[in-house]
Design a protein around this motif. Structure first.
Motif, PDB file in Angstrom:
ATOM      1  N   LEU A 107       0.839  -1.204   0.000  1.00 17.05           N
ATOM      2  CA  LEU A 107       0.000   0.000   0.000  1.00 17.05           C
ATOM      3  C   LEU A 107       0.870   1.248   0.000  1.00 17.05           C
ATOM      4  O   LEU A 107       1.848   1.328   0.754  1.00 17.05           O
ATOM      5  N   PHE A 125      -4.580  -3.591  17.413  1.00 16.65           N
ATOM      6  CA  PHE A 125      -4.185  -3.659  18.817  1.00 16.65           C
ATOM      7  C   PHE A 125      -5.350  -4.151  19.673  1.00 16.65           C
ATOM      8  O   PHE A 125      -5.156  -4.744  20.735  1.00 16.65           O
ATOM      9  N   TRP A 266       6.604   2.020  17.987  1.00 14.20           N
ATOM     10  CA  TRP A 266       6.032   1.112  18.993  1.00 14.20           C
ATOM     11  C   TRP A 266       6.060  -0.325  18.476  1.00 14.20           C
ATOM     12  O   TRP A 266       6.438  -1.263  19.193  1.00 14.20           O
ATOM     13  N   LEU A 267       5.680  -0.493  17.201  1.00 15.77           N
ATOM     14  CA  LEU A 267       5.657  -1.844  16.623  1.00 15.77           C
ATOM     15  C   LEU A 267       7.061  -2.449  16.531  1.00 15.77           C
ATOM     16  O   LEU A 267       7.223  -3.664  16.650  1.00 15.77           O
TER      17      LEU A 267
HETATM   18  C1  HEM Z   1      -1.323  -1.859   6.217  1.00 14.40           C
HETATM   19  C2  HEM Z   1      -2.204  -2.170   7.126  1.00 14.40           C
HETATM   20  C3  HEM Z   1      -1.943  -1.979   8.586  1.00 14.40           C
HETATM   21  C4  HEM Z   1      -1.391  -0.913   9.233  1.00 14.40           C
HETATM   22  C5  HEM Z   1      -0.886   0.395   8.629  1.00 14.40           C
HETATM   23  C6  HEM Z   1      -1.374  -1.253  10.646  1.00 14.40           C
HETATM   24  C7  HEM Z   1      -0.912  -0.408  11.632  1.00 14.40           C
HETATM   25  C8  HEM Z   1      -0.814  -0.736  12.971  1.00 14.40           C
HETATM   26  C9  HEM Z   1      -0.302   0.129  14.012  1.00 14.40           C
HETATM   27  C10 HEM Z   1       0.241   1.526  13.800  1.00 14.40           C
HETATM   28  C11 HEM Z   1      -0.374  -0.541  15.175  1.00 14.40           C
HETATM   29  C12 HEM Z   1       0.046  -0.045  16.568  1.00 14.40           C
HETATM   30  C13 HEM Z   1      -1.149   0.240  17.439  1.00 14.40           C
HETATM   31  C14 HEM Z   1      -1.874   1.491  17.013  1.00 14.40           C
HETATM   32  O1  HEM Z   1      -1.511   2.584  17.465  1.00 14.40           O
HETATM   33  O2  HEM Z   1      -2.825   1.369  16.209  1.00 14.40           O
HETATM   34  C15 HEM Z   1      -0.927  -1.853  14.884  1.00 14.40           C
HETATM   35  C16 HEM Z   1      -1.124  -2.851  15.804  1.00 14.40           C
HETATM   36  C17 HEM Z   1      -1.630  -4.088  15.523  1.00 14.40           C
HETATM   37  N1  HEM Z   1      -2.132  -4.502  14.302  1.00 14.40           N
HETATM   38 FE1  HEM Z   1      -1.993  -3.518  12.566  1.00 14.40          FE
HETATM   39  N2  HEM Z   1      -1.879  -2.497  10.813  1.00 14.40           N
HETATM   40  C18 HEM Z   1      -2.254  -2.989   9.594  1.00 14.40           C
HETATM   41  C19 HEM Z   1      -2.859  -4.189   9.315  1.00 14.40           C
HETATM   42  C20 HEM Z   1      -3.176  -5.125  10.260  1.00 14.40           C
HETATM   43  C21 HEM Z   1      -3.900  -6.339   9.998  1.00 14.40           C
HETATM   44  C22 HEM Z   1      -4.421  -6.809   8.644  1.00 14.40           C
HETATM   45  C23 HEM Z   1      -3.998  -7.007  11.178  1.00 14.40           C
HETATM   46  C24 HEM Z   1      -4.688  -8.318  11.365  1.00 14.40           C
HETATM   47  C25 HEM Z   1      -5.523  -8.544  12.340  1.00 14.40           C
HETATM   48  C26 HEM Z   1      -3.340  -6.208  12.188  1.00 14.40           C
HETATM   49  C27 HEM Z   1      -3.213  -6.552  13.508  1.00 14.40           C
HETATM   50  C28 HEM Z   1      -2.570  -5.787  14.458  1.00 14.40           C
HETATM   51  C29 HEM Z   1      -2.331  -6.232  15.813  1.00 14.40           C
HETATM   52  C30 HEM Z   1      -2.669  -7.592  16.397  1.00 14.40           C
HETATM   53  C31 HEM Z   1      -1.718  -5.173  16.462  1.00 14.40           C
HETATM   54  C32 HEM Z   1      -1.227  -5.173  17.919  1.00 14.40           C
HETATM   55  C33 HEM Z   1       0.238  -5.626  17.921  1.00 14.40           C
HETATM   56  C34 HEM Z   1       0.820  -5.762  19.322  1.00 14.40           C
HETATM   57  O3  HEM Z   1       0.098  -5.638  20.298  1.00 14.40           O
HETATM   58  O4  HEM Z   1       2.038  -5.998  19.424  1.00 14.40           O
HETATM   59  N3  HEM Z   1      -2.853  -5.076  11.599  1.00 14.40           N
HETATM   60  N4  HEM Z   1      -1.185  -1.926  13.542  1.00 14.40           N
END
Ligand code: HEM
Length: 286
Positions: A107, A125, A266-267
């Motif tokens: 993307l 999250f 953070w990630l």
């Molecule tokens: C390009 C697409 C995506 C982007 C840009 C993205 C971005 C992020 C970001 C920035 C976070 C940190 C928490 C926050 O502030 O929101 C996060 C956490 C997380 N995302 Fe995504 N995300 C994407 C796709 C996905 C998808 C498809 C899943 C599937 C379920 C997913 C599952 C998670 C999980 C489980 C966490 C928590 C990780 C942890 O606790 O260590 N994400 N995501």
């Protein structure tokens, strides 16, 4: 020139067409339910695959939790073959889970922005099934229950998982019953807390791996087989985290996350974690 096009639904060899109610396929798969759970929030045509990929990942998380719970239960009964079979299946499933990053891995920021604001404060999250996976890996955290206070079923399931021994706790208990010198303080630890690596557990793995090639080392070979199955799981979880990190970096650079975190920074910390830590550090001592 006319062609006789055979109707696949005609003739004596054709599949059944006649069902009284819904098809047996529908009754089993509930495809009608599953394919009507997609409600994009924006007009952007690219949002559908973002939503479906997320749903597909939730389904994989569910299967993987099922496998790891099966493995944990089997280890409690010292049934190593059943545990190893479940762990093996979970590695195939983790590979499929990881392969499903593909549609989101490329993307551009503008493409992601086209529907990002529609997500509001929604973030992966807040995925409870992902937390169940982490809890089974030993990465327990009571504060991860907080976002789910408003959803009693989800909260109850997560709370139960918090207080149950993790898959790794069951592994260590199983090894102890097989005579491995797993320290008492590890066996009696508060399982609702995050697992902390212990030098004596590292020594148990290092010793088993060191004796892997011994002629007489039947037990060690079993321990190594279990260790390798867990290592494979750990590596694939690490890969999911890193694929997520790179997809995020491509889609939004260093902007803050919709879930309120610092985003990529953070990630990065989360992705650096080692699952089953002693299985990695033990290798330096073999
Ligand atoms: C390009 C697409 C995506 C982007 C840009 C993205 C971005 C992020 C970001 C920035 C976070 C940190 C928490 C926050 O502030 O929101 C996060 C956490 C997380 N995302 Fe995504 N995300 C994407 C796709 C996905 C998808 C498809 C899943 C599937 C379920 C997913 C599952 C998670 C999980 C489980 C966490 C928590 C990780 C942890 O606790 O260590 N994400 N995501």
């Amino acid at each position: 020139m006319s062609h006789d096009v055979e109707d696949p639904a005609a003739g004596s060899q054709a599949p059944n067409l006649d069902f009284k109610g819904t098809t047996p396929y529908e009754d089993y798969v509930q495809a009608d339910v599953l394919t009507h759970l997609q409600h994009p929030l924006s007009e952007d045509p690219g949002e559908m695959v973002f939503l479906v990929t997320t749903q597909v990942m939730e389904l994989w998380f569910t299967v993987i939790v099922h496998e790891w719970e099966t493995a944990a239960k089997a280890l409690r009964k010292d049934d190593l073959p059943v545990a190893l079979a479940a762990l093996k299946r979970s590695t195939y499933e983790l590979r499929s889970l990881n392969a499903s990053w593909e549609p989101l891995a490329h993307l551009t920021p503008a493409q992601f922005n086209s529907y990002r604001s529609a997500l509001g404060e929604g973030s992966g999250f807040q995925s409870a099934m992902y937390r169940r996976m982490e809890f089974l890996l030993g990465e327990k955290s009571a504060s991860m229950l907080v976002p789910h206070r408003g959803a009693p079923r989800v909260h109850d399931e997560l709370e139960k998982a918090l207080h149950e021994p993790s898959l790794y706790d069951e592994v260590l208990h199983h090894l102890a019953r097989r005579g491995e010198p797993v320290p008492q303080e590890v066996l009696t630890r508060d399982v609702s807390q995050a697992y902390r690596p212990h030098p004596e557990v590292e020594a148990v793995w290092a010793d088993a791996y060191a004796r892997e090639a011994d002629e007489a080392g039947g037990e060690e070979k079993e321990t190594v087989r279990l260790g390798e199955a867990l290592t494979e799981v750990a590596e694939l979880v690490w890969r999911w985290r890193n694929d997520h990190l790179v997809a995020t970096r491509r889609a939004m650079g260093s902007k803050v996350g919709t879930g309120g975190s610092a985003g990529v920074a953070w990630l990065e910390k989360r992705a650096a974690k080692n699952v089953f830590p002693e299985l990695w550090t033990a290798r330096s001592h073999v």
